[in-house]
Scaffold this active site. Structure first.
Site, PDB file in Angstrom:
ATOM      1  N   GLY A   1     -22.400 -85.788  31.066  1.00  0.00           N
ATOM      2  CA  GLY A   1     -22.376 -84.463  30.430  1.00  0.00           C
ATOM      3  C   GLY A   1     -23.744 -84.075  29.925  1.00  0.00           C
ATOM      4  O   GLY A   1     -24.750 -84.654  30.342  1.00  0.00           O
ATOM      5  N   ASN A   2     -23.803 -83.092  29.061  1.00  0.00           N
ATOM      6  CA  ASN A   2     -25.093 -82.675  28.504  1.00  0.00           C
ATOM      7  C   ASN A   2     -24.896 -82.173  27.070  1.00  0.00           C
ATOM      8  O   ASN A   2     -23.786 -82.111  26.568  1.00  0.00           O
ATOM      9  CB  ASN A   2     -25.759 -81.619  29.393  1.00  0.00           C
ATOM     10  CG  ASN A   2     -24.876 -80.409  29.589  1.00  0.00           C
ATOM     11  OD1 ASN A   2     -24.513 -79.746  28.636  1.00  0.00           O
ATOM     12  ND2 ASN A   2     -24.491 -80.137  30.836  1.00  0.00           N
ATOM     13  N   HIS A   3     -26.011 -81.821  26.437  1.00  0.00           N
ATOM     14  CA  HIS A   3     -25.997 -81.493  25.008  1.00  0.00           C
ATOM     15  C   HIS A   3     -25.579 -80.058  24.699  1.00  0.00           C
ATOM     16  O   HIS A   3     -25.657 -79.657  23.542  1.00  0.00           O
ATOM     17  CB  HIS A   3     -27.406 -81.676  24.425  1.00  0.00           C
ATOM     18  CG  HIS A   3     -27.782 -83.108  24.204  1.00  0.00           C
ATOM     19  ND1 HIS A   3     -27.006 -83.957  23.457  1.00  0.00           N
ATOM     20  CD2 HIS A   3     -28.849 -83.833  24.618  1.00  0.00           C
ATOM     21  CE1 HIS A   3     -27.579 -85.141  23.422  1.00  0.00           C
ATOM     22  NE2 HIS A   3     -28.698 -85.095  24.122  1.00  0.00           N
ATOM     23  N   SER A   4     -25.179 -79.271  25.692  1.00  0.00           N
ATOM     24  CA  SER A   4     -24.864 -77.866  25.400  1.00  0.00           C
ATOM     25  C   SER A   4     -23.725 -77.762  24.377  1.00  0.00           C
ATOM     26  O   SER A   4     -22.697 -78.423  24.506  1.00  0.00           O
ATOM     27  CB  SER A   4     -24.454 -77.161  26.693  1.00  0.00           C
ATOM     28  OG  SER A   4     -24.026 -75.866  26.390  1.00  0.00           O
TER      29      SER A   4
END
Ligand code: CTP
Length: 414
Positions: free
Chosen positions: A212-215
């Site tokens: 995933g990512n930090h959004s």
């Protein structure tokens, strides 16, 4: 107003069942360090007592124009306010506000106030939809009063529909954004269909792990809320986001992976007038997803080196579909670029290259990394236009940035 400025806020409360929710709004304002005066109507006090409002605000309440006449209170409260927020506002109050009545402390305060006035209506659907209320709301908005859209949902009885008071966090966020703008948002997207993606995608490795990512989804949510405030019909395609209230007035579609986001955007974009890709899309996904949890040390453990496959560029695909006529030629396409910069390039230079490469009409370039932007309440950057325009967006709440982006969109659409 800067986000750290301490405001003198008047919270008006009118006589509806949702009056108890005003208590949470008052608390949120005082906890943020603002000074609050509560001005309830006589009917509001049938739902919540004056003692509650006085204890929460730390200030005496006044209802009648004949209280504290020596201090000329009926005009003083409105004159000294930096922001007036009426929560909840009944249909009757909207009618009285429109008519310019001044026969109690709240109506007199609103008539005197030259600061931003925010009104959060709550009533039964039939009352909200009644032509009298529709007209009152339209006139109030024309006069610059920020009338929130009510939420859809369960009302007092068994009925359900538009008319529910938005959640206290939604009201405070809206009120702060109006105070920051110092005026009600324009209704310049009335009837415009705006499709927005927000949050991060999750690419599954096995049933328990993902990439995933930090959004946080905050900027996409702010865009959805801002577009709805400006009258747009908003569809928000949402991936993984931080816990936060849903934007008022948006139709929500939930997705997990980039592939699901791709299908949702391709399905929705042909009906949209504006498409804004604020989602942080994974460029790669695991080439295969294990059906059961991968065990470390076992022969089939590929966790140490996951083979990746590239995801399609959804935004570039939308640009192509517009060229091919699958999406209307008049649809405005907006992208985001999260750039850290590198040894040879500034984030702005990388943004300029990305604008050309993607072929979008507008690109919002954010400088990320070092704790900037992701998960924060503020944002800044540049809005680049395919026509060569450069607009610097100075640091402000994500709501304020959302309005600047929408200003860019409306300017482009003419
Ligand atoms: N985007 C997309 N599909 C992808 C990747 C990105 O639609 N597979 C969209 C994002 O929503 C954003 C824009 O493209 O609006 C730019 O995203 P970004 O991650 O900054 O750029 P990339 O195209 O991934 O380029 P790079 O990784 O080279 O920075």
């Amino acid at each position: 107003m800067s986000s750290s400025e301490k405001l003198s806020i008047v919270v008006g409360v009118t006589g509806g069942i949702a009056a108890y929710k005003a208590c949470h709004v008052i608390r949120a304002f005082t906890e943020a360090g603002h000074s609050v005066r509560v001005v309830p109507t006589r009917n509001a006090l049938k739902f919540v007592g004056a003692a509650t409002f006085e204890a929460l605000s730390g200030n005496p309440v006044a209802t009648d124009v004949f209280e504290h006449v020596d201090k000329v209170q009926h005009v003083m409260v409105g004159q000294q306010a930096d922001l007036v927020v009426v929560v909840p506002a009944t249909a009757d109050f909207l009618a009285r506000l429109r008519a310019g009545m001044a026969d109690d402390q709240l109506s007199a305060t609103c008539l005197v106030a030259t600061c931003p006035v925010v009104v959060a209506p709550a009533m039964h659907t039939e009352m909200w939809n009644n032509p009298a209320t529709r007209e009152n709301v339209a006139v109030l908005r024309e006069r610059g009063i920020a009338v929130m859209e009510p939420a859809h949902g369960r009302l007092t009885g068994r009925d359900s529909g538009p008319g529910r008071l938005p959640e206290p966090e939604q009201i405070t966020a809206f009120a702060f954004s109006v105070a920051e703008e110092a005026s009600a948002p324009p209704r310049d997207l009335e009837g415009v269909k705006v499709l927005i993606s927000a949050g991060g995608t999750r690419e599954e490795i096995d049933p328990v792990r993902f990439i995933g990512n930090h959004s946080s989804g905050r900027q996409g949510y702010a865009l959805a809320a801002a577009a709805a405030q400006r009258g747009a019909e908003v569809t928000l395609v949402v991936g993984a986001v931080d816990a936060m209230p849903e934007p008022v007035g948006a139709r929500m579609l939930h997705i997990t992976s980039a592939a699901e986001l791709h299908s949702a955007m391709d399905a929705e974009a042909p009906g949209a007038d504006v498409v804004i890709m604020a989602a942080a899309v994974a460029d790669y996904r695991p080439a295969t997803r294990a059906e059961s949890k991968m065990k470390k040390g076992s022969a089939d453990a590929q966790l140490a080196a996951i083979e990746m496959a590239q995801n399609p560029d959804i935004l570039a695909g939308l640009v192509r579909q517009r060229r091919e006529g699958i999406i209307n030629a008049g649809t405005t396409l907006v992208g985001f670029a999260a750039e850290t910069g590198d040894a040879q390039h500034t984030p702005l230079q990388l943004g300029e290259e990305k604008l050309k490469r993607k072929g979008v009409d507008l690109l919002m370039v954010n400088h990320v990394g070092g704790g900037r932007v992701f998960g924060q309440d503020t944002n800044e950057g540049w809005l680049l236009g395919a026509d060569g325009s450069h607009t610097s967006i100075s640091a402000g709440s994500k709501m304020l940035v959302a309005h600047r982006i929408l200003d860019g969109v409306t300017a482009l659409r003419g």
